[in-house]
Design a protein around this motif. Structure first.
Motif, short mmCIF file in Angstrom:
data_model
loop_
_atom_site.label_atom_id
_atom_site.label_comp_id
_atom_site.label_asym_id
_atom_site.label_seq_id
_atom_site.Cartn_x
_atom_site.Cartn_y
_atom_site.Cartn_z
N UNK A 131 0.85 -1.20 0.00
CA UNK A 131 0.00 0.00 0.00
C UNK A 131 0.88 1.24 0.00
N UNK A 132 0.49 2.22 -0.83
CA UNK A 132 1.16 3.50 -0.82
C UNK A 132 0.47 4.47 -1.76
N UNK A 133 0.55 5.75 -1.42
CA UNK A 133 -0.02 6.79 -2.26
C UNK A 133 1.04 7.88 -2.44
N UNK A 134 1.38 8.15 -3.69
CA UNK A 134 2.36 9.19 -4.01
C UNK A 134 1.70 10.20 -4.94
N UNK A 135 1.83 11.47 -4.59
CA UNK A 135 1.32 12.56 -5.43
C UNK A 135 2.47 13.53 -5.67
N UNK A 136 2.75 13.78 -6.94
CA UNK A 136 3.79 14.72 -7.33
C UNK A 136 3.16 16.00 -7.87
N UNK A 137 3.56 17.12 -7.30
CA UNK A 137 3.00 18.40 -7.75
C UNK A 137 3.86 18.92 -8.89
N UNK A 138 3.36 18.73 -10.10
CA UNK A 138 4.07 19.16 -11.30
C UNK A 138 3.58 20.56 -11.68
N UNK A 139 3.18 20.74 -12.90
CA UNK A 139 2.77 22.06 -13.39
C UNK A 139 2.26 21.89 -14.82
N UNK A 140 1.43 22.83 -15.27
CA UNK A 140 1.07 22.80 -16.68
C UNK A 140 2.31 23.05 -17.54
N UNK A 141 3.36 23.61 -16.95
CA UNK A 141 4.61 23.77 -17.68
C UNK A 141 5.36 22.44 -17.79
N UNK A 142 4.85 21.41 -17.17
CA UNK A 142 5.35 20.07 -17.40
C UNK A 142 4.68 19.40 -18.58
N UNK A 143 3.67 20.07 -19.13
CA UNK A 143 2.94 19.55 -20.29
C UNK A 143 3.19 20.39 -21.54
N UNK A 144 3.64 21.62 -21.33
CA UNK A 144 3.83 22.57 -22.42
C UNK A 144 5.24 23.16 -22.33
N UNK A 145 5.58 23.98 -23.28
CA UNK A 145 6.82 24.74 -23.20
C UNK A 145 6.55 26.13 -22.67
N UNK A 155 12.37 20.27 -15.49
CA UNK A 155 12.18 19.55 -14.22
C UNK A 155 10.76 19.01 -14.09
N UNK A 156 9.78 19.78 -14.54
CA UNK A 156 8.39 19.34 -14.41
C UNK A 156 8.02 18.30 -15.46
N UNK A 157 8.58 18.40 -16.65
CA UNK A 157 8.41 17.31 -17.63
C UNK A 157 9.01 16.02 -17.06
N UNK A 158 10.18 16.14 -16.46
CA UNK A 158 10.81 14.97 -15.86
C UNK A 158 9.97 14.37 -14.75
N UNK A 159 9.36 15.22 -13.95
CA UNK A 159 8.52 14.73 -12.86
C UNK A 159 7.33 13.93 -13.40
N UNK A 160 6.73 14.40 -14.47
CA UNK A 160 5.59 13.69 -15.04
C UNK A 160 6.01 12.35 -15.61
#
Length: 255
Positions: A131-145, A155-160
């Motif tokens: 059991x475990x729950x992990x939530x990473x707070x990325x950004x819409x800048x992890x989806x776009x440039x 860094x945020x693309x990498x996190x996703x």
């Protein structure tokens, strides 16, 4: 099962809102922040409201400090079942050729290496309990440039990408890993009014909902993702930007 959460960067903003909300729902919360006084204030507020919290100063990009923090939480609260990787820095607006080695390392260590350090330590322990729950707070800048934010965007693309990989590797062990991609949030880093004049007004004008998010709104999604009934939500990136990314690029928004 008693839930125990580590929340990084929880001295203010989204992290503080998440710590307080999870504590209201009976989670024992470790409030981690590089600014010790801010972490202490959040933990005190939780305790005064009847919750259980522990404040720990931690530079999340440093392996020794991460390992020490985990040990402190385990000795104080027991097994860690929830990890919220929220700590992050944006850095100044620079073109790619203007970014120094020091700036790159600072942003990458805080935003991405920290996720690796905490996950590497906690995933095997979560596997033992299935059991475990992990939530990473990325950004819409992890989806776009986004122009002039190359290191933060990377860094945020990498996190996703890391989120999806953890979900693929560890889902069979009762562990979920998801990312939240906020847009503009009413925090010091989220709106950065000192960097661009009239920034907030321009953001609001381009937003379909005509406002920025409040930290508690992101915290409510975190609370949902770490709950016992969210076990089938895994490996996804949830956009919370009021619809900005649905019709306009980040770079355009700043023009």
């Amino acid at each position: 099962m008693q839930q125990v959460a580590i929340i990084t960067g929880a001295g203010n903003g989204i992290g503080a809102a998440a710590a307080k909300l999870l504590a209201q729902h009976g989670v024992r919360v470790a409030v981690l922040d590089v600014h010790e006084e801010k972490a202490q204030l959040v933990a005190q507020a939780i305790s005064q409201a009847g919750g259980q919290a522990l404040s720990i100063r931690c530079d999340v990009g440093q392996r020794a400090q991460v390992e020490e923090a985990i040990q402190l939480v385990e000795s104080h609260f027991g097994d860690i079942t929830i990890l919220v990787n929220n700590a992050g820095v944006g850095g100044p607006f620079h073109r790619v050729d203007e970014v120094s080695d020091e700036e790159w390392d600072w942003i990458m260590n805080t935003n991405l290496k920290s996720v690796f350090l905490f996950c590497r330590n906690l995933l095997p322990k979560m596997k033992e309990r299935n059991y475990g729950r992990i939530v990473n707070i990325a950004s819409i800048q992890g989806l776009l440039g986004s122009a002039h934010s190359s290191t933060y965007v990377a860094s945020k693309h990498g996190m996703i990408g890391y989120t999806k990989t953890i979900a693929a590797e560890w889902g069979e062990h009762g562990i979920t890993c998801n990312a939240i991609c906020p847009g503009y949030v009413d925090t010091a880093m989220g709106v950065r009014p000192e960097d661009i004049s009239d920034y907030m007004n321009r953001v609001i004008a381009k937003s379909p909902v005509k406002r920025v998010a409040q930290p508690v709104e992101i915290a409510q999604m975190i609370d949902h993702l770490v709950g016992p009934h969210s076990g089938y939500i895994n490996g996804t990136s949830i956009t919370m930007d009021g619809g900005i990314s649905s019709h306009i690029g980040i770079t355009d928004q700043l023009s």
